[in-house]
Enzyme design. Structure first.
Site, short mmCIF file in Angstrom:
data_model
loop_
_atom_site.label_atom_id
_atom_site.label_comp_id
_atom_site.label_asym_id
_atom_site.label_seq_id
_atom_site.Cartn_x
_atom_site.Cartn_y
_atom_site.Cartn_z
N LEU A 25 13.98 -23.75 32.51
CA LEU A 25 13.34 -24.94 31.95
C LEU A 25 13.57 -26.17 32.83
O LEU A 25 12.82 -27.13 32.81
CB LEU A 25 13.88 -25.23 30.56
CG LEU A 25 13.68 -24.15 29.50
CD1 LEU A 25 14.54 -24.41 28.29
CD2 LEU A 25 12.21 -24.07 29.10
N GLY A 26 14.63 -26.13 33.60
CA GLY A 26 14.97 -27.26 34.45
C GLY A 26 16.24 -26.93 35.22
O GLY A 26 16.87 -25.90 34.97
N GLY B 230 19.73 -28.77 37.71
CA GLY B 230 20.48 -29.93 38.18
C GLY B 230 21.62 -29.42 39.04
O GLY B 230 21.68 -28.21 39.32
N ASN B 231 22.53 -30.31 39.46
CA ASN B 231 23.61 -29.82 40.34
C ASN B 231 24.63 -28.96 39.60
O ASN B 231 25.30 -28.14 40.21
CB ASN B 231 24.30 -30.94 41.12
CG ASN B 231 24.26 -32.25 40.40
OD1 ASN B 231 23.59 -32.37 39.37
ND2 ASN B 231 24.96 -33.24 40.90
N PHE B 232 24.67 -29.10 38.25
CA PHE B 232 25.58 -28.26 37.48
C PHE B 232 25.12 -26.80 37.46
O PHE B 232 25.90 -25.89 37.25
CB PHE B 232 25.63 -28.78 36.03
CG PHE B 232 24.27 -28.76 35.39
CD1 PHE B 232 23.82 -27.63 34.73
CD2 PHE B 232 23.41 -29.86 35.50
CE1 PHE B 232 22.55 -27.60 34.17
CE2 PHE B 232 22.15 -29.82 34.94
CZ PHE B 232 21.70 -28.70 34.28
N GLY B 233 23.81 -26.60 37.64
CA GLY B 233 23.23 -25.27 37.49
C GLY B 233 21.82 -25.40 36.97
O GLY B 233 21.08 -26.25 37.44
N VAL C 285 18.91 -24.94 33.38
CA VAL C 285 18.70 -24.81 31.95
C VAL C 285 17.71 -23.67 31.74
O VAL C 285 16.62 -23.68 32.31
CB VAL C 285 18.16 -26.12 31.33
CG1 VAL C 285 17.89 -25.94 29.84
CG2 VAL C 285 19.15 -27.26 31.55
N LYS D 175 22.11 -24.51 28.88
CA LYS D 175 22.54 -25.12 30.13
C LYS D 175 23.59 -24.20 30.73
O LYS D 175 24.67 -24.02 30.15
CB LYS D 175 23.13 -26.50 29.84
CG LYS D 175 22.92 -27.51 30.92
CD LYS D 175 23.28 -28.91 30.42
CE LYS D 175 22.68 -29.96 31.33
NZ LYS D 175 22.91 -31.31 30.87
N ASP E 110 22.29 -42.75 30.21
CA ASP E 110 21.26 -42.13 31.05
C ASP E 110 19.94 -42.02 30.27
O ASP E 110 19.22 -41.04 30.38
CB ASP E 110 21.73 -40.74 31.51
CG ASP E 110 20.97 -40.26 32.75
OD1 ASP E 110 20.13 -41.03 33.27
OD2 ASP E 110 21.21 -39.12 33.18
P1 ADP Z 1 20.49 -33.11 34.02
O1 ADP Z 1 21.79 -33.70 33.73
O2 ADP Z 1 20.45 -32.27 35.21
O3 ADP Z 1 19.39 -34.13 34.04
P2 ADP Z 1 19.35 -32.25 31.50
O4 ADP Z 1 20.21 -32.07 30.31
O5 ADP Z 1 18.53 -33.46 31.53
O6 ADP Z 1 20.23 -32.13 32.79
O7 ADP Z 1 18.40 -30.98 31.61
C1 ADP Z 1 17.59 -30.72 32.75
C2 ADP Z 1 16.21 -30.25 32.35
O8 ADP Z 1 16.30 -29.05 31.57
C3 ADP Z 1 15.44 -31.21 31.48
O9 ADP Z 1 14.75 -32.14 32.26
C4 ADP Z 1 14.50 -30.30 30.72
O10 ADP Z 1 13.38 -29.99 31.50
C5 ADP Z 1 15.32 -29.04 30.53
N1 ADP Z 1 16.01 -29.08 29.24
C6 ADP Z 1 17.24 -29.54 28.97
N2 ADP Z 1 17.55 -29.42 27.67
C7 ADP Z 1 16.48 -28.88 27.06
C8 ADP Z 1 16.16 -28.53 25.71
N3 ADP Z 1 17.04 -28.71 24.72
N4 ADP Z 1 14.95 -28.00 25.45
C9 ADP Z 1 14.06 -27.83 26.43
N5 ADP Z 1 14.29 -28.14 27.71
C10 ADP Z 1 15.48 -28.66 28.06
MG MG Z 2 18.33 -35.20 32.73
#
Ligand code: ADP
Ligand code: MG
Length: 609
Positions: A336-337, A339-342, A344, A361, A453
């Site tokens: 779904l997405g 980041g540097n942590f890994g 989602v 995540k 954020d």
């Molecule tokens: P980061 O700290 O890397 O920004 P996020 O928590 O924002 O991490 O999550 C990164 C991406 O993962 C989001 O932009 C979204 O696309 C997807 N994502 C995160 N949480 C959810 C969720 N609960 N439902 C659907 N998509 C999610």
């Molecule tokens: Mg984010």
């Protein structure tokens, strides 16, 4: 709740009849230009101005226009009842005289609330409780976030709670009930005329029952033959109590439907609605009982409360858990997405109440220890939060990787959603979503958490009409006596979203989240635009220090831009808090929804327009 703008006026009496108005004016001396204001019983939101001239009474209807202004037909529009009266105080402009002397409400006299005003609050509450099976705080959240939509829903069904409404009985049964007991002139009842959803009015006069058909015009307005038109049957009834309007007599005492008095309030039923036809429930976003989502009528949008994620902790067995067993979690490959942590990933969690979609995540295993601790802290924060407009954490699963399991917001980040759905998302829709975000942020402010954020990328959508704040990676819980968090060192910060005090003094508070909310609003109203165009962080800082702010996005309503600019008040002490911001968002949300409602009626009345 929508408050009548006239309640502040000392010469406003509320929902009193014409003859009551005349009585008050008589008692006050009948001087020329003596006047009072009362609620119009015919049009929602309208008034009547009652004026004395030459020992006679003159009553002028003030209509609420589609654009929210008020005017006496043929006269100039004014932005409120107070402004209108002030105008006619100086210029008769067609009235019999200027408004010279307000007939003040006696100090002990309350403004008379209309039938619907009295019932509205209770009905809203009962309706929400019954329809979505909500309790306590969640009822309030549902009502505040969706009041205009809910009012529209109940306005059409309010009569079902009225003692004079007898439902589906025929003419003969109507007569039988009216002939039961005493038969004073004006004793009446309303019944369904047929399956198509029109009404009939049965009325006693001279010991005889008369029946009238209630006519519905093309725009859905109701009237007795040749009579005045109303939006709802209960308004028509109230009016006919004052005035026969073509009937053999005006309405008097209600013939009470004893069956209705005992029955539990019925659930909303849109007239002519076809149940379970053509409506596909939204994807279930979160565990919870299968309330609501199965029965959204075809003719309305899906409301946040229709999604199970609005109120998930219904089933006591599904109560918040922190540690999730690995075998309860099925992982999907869909990402779904990241980041540097890994990344989602999509997943499914097996719960007592069934399988639910979740977002997980997943921490990259090769990450250093610090990142793992960051994710634990994020989970710790999320665990303490419980609000419909904040993404809920279901728990942590410590297996091949550390995994943070959250409810799924399937429509994804707000900025992306708006960029790719520019053509189908209306401004009213965006106002509704940003109002929800302000409610979520107000909750955080009350709980003394700072988000740090807040940005459109971190507002996730469950559906087009339901937003949730996410990404608590930088968030902090403040101590009971603190009102800000001081960062020791600057990190990889989203500078374009940060208030001056964050950048200059590393101080983060709910007030600095308010600044970010302003930037998030700007992103939303520019349909996912990038704030401060090509400027780099330090340039933005100079831009702000020089007292510049971003321009109003092309299609953004002026009042929303005003809120943004308030959020960008340089000094955090003068900046509004979320309590205030939410009020502004709410009042604008309610005002445009009311307007959209009248526009709809107008469009239906004039299909060629
Ligand atoms: P980061 O700290 O890397 O920004 P996020 O928590 O924002 O991490 O999550 C990164 C991406 O993962 C989001 O932009 C979204 O696309 C997807 N994502 C995160 N949480 C959810 C969720 N609960 N439902 C659907 N998509 C999610
Ligand atoms: Mg984010």
């Amino acid at each position: 709740m929508s408050v009548d703008p006239a309640v502040e006026l000392p010469f406003f009496y509320g929902s009193i009849s014409r003859s009551d108005a005349e009585q008050h004016l008589k008692l006050a001396g009948m001087a020329d230009g003596l006047f009072l204001l009362r609620q119009c019983l015919r049009s929602l939101g309208g008034y009547v101005l009652s004026v004395v001239w030459n020992l006679e009474f003159h009553h002028y209807t003030i209509e609420k226009q589609l654009n929210g202004t008020f005017c006496i037909p043929g006269g100039k529009p004014h932005c409120g009842p107070a402004e209108l009266c002030e105008f006619y105080n100086k210029d008769p402009d067609g009235l019999v005289c200027t408004l010279r002397k307000p007939c003040l409400r006696p100090p002990e006299m309350q403004i008379k609330t209309g039938v619907f005003d009295k019932m509205r609050e209770n009905m809203l509450r009962e309706y929400v409780k019954q329809t979505w099976n909500l309790e306590g705080e969640e009822i309030e959240n549902a009502i505040i976030s969706q009041a205009p939509q809910l009012e529209k829903l109940i306005a059409t069904t309010a009569h079902e709670k009225m003692p004079w409404y007898h439902g589906q009985i025929n003419r003969l049964e109507g007569e039988r009930r009216l002939y039961c007991g005493a038969q004073p002139d004006g004793k009446f009842l309303v019944r369904d005329k047929n399956e198509q959803g029109s009404f009939a009015l049965s009325l006693v006069y001279g010991k005889t029952v008369y029946h009238y058909q209630v006519i519905q015009d093309k725009s859905g307005k109701l009237s007795v033959p040749e009579g005045t038109k109303f939006d709802t049957i209960w308004q028509l009834v109230e009016y006919l109590k004052m005035k026969p309007d073509g009937l053999v007599t005006s309405l008097g005492e209600a013939c009470v439907n004893s069956a209705a008095a005992e029955k539990t309030p019925s659930l909303p039923r849109t007239r002519g609605e076809v149940r379970g036809n053509g409506y596909t429930p939204p994807p279930r976003a979160f565990p919870g009982p299968s309330v609501a989502s199965a029965s959204v009528p075809v003719d309305r949008d899906v409301l946040p409360m229709d999604c199970a994620g609005f109120n998930p902790y219904h089933n006591p067995n599904d109560i918040k858990r922190f540690n999730i067993e690995r075998e309860k979690l099925l992982m999907d490959e869909v990402e779904l997405g990241s980041g540097n942590f890994g990344c989602v990933k999509k997943g499914v969690l097996k719960m007592e109440s069934g399988h639910v979609d979740v977002a997980v995540k997943v921490l990259k295993s090769e990450n250093e220890k610090g990142v793992r601790e960051e994710m634990m802290r994020e989970a710790e924060i999320m665990h303490q939060l419980d609000n419909p407009f904040i993404v809920r954490m279901l728990g942590l699963c410590n297996a091949e990787n550390l995994m943070l399991v959250m409810e799924m917001a399937a429509a994804g980040p707000l900025n992306k959603f708006l960029t790719s759905n520019k053509d189908t998302v209306t401004m009213e829709n965006i106002v509704n979503l940003m109002h929800q975000v302000s409610m979520g942020m107000k909750y955080l402010e009350e709980k003394n958490f700072v988000h740090r954020d807040l940005a459109a990328r971190n507002v996730l959508l469950v559906t087009k009409q339901f937003a949730k704040i996410s990404d608590f990676g930088l968030s902090k819980a403040l101590g009971a006596d603190d009102n800000y968090y001081k960062a020791r060192t600057a990190g990889k910060w989203p500078l374009k979203w940060y208030a001056p005090e964050c950048i200059n003094y590393h101080k983060f508070s709910s007030k600095s989240d308010v600044w970010s909310f302003g930037v998030t609003m700007w992103e939303a109203f520019s349909y996912g635009g990038k704030p401060y165009k090509k400027m780099k962080g330090p340039e933005v800082m100079r831009f702000i220090e020089n007292n510049n702010r971003m321009d109003c996005p092309a299609a953004c309503p002026e009042r929303m831009y005003t809120v943004m600019k308030e959020c960008w008040t340089f000094s955090h002490e003068e900046r509004p808090d979320f309590k205030k911001v939410e009020e502004s968002m709410r009042s604008y949300h309610y005002s445009i929804s009311a307007k959209a409602k009248t526009d709809e009626t107008a469009a239906a009345a004039n299909p060629t327009n």
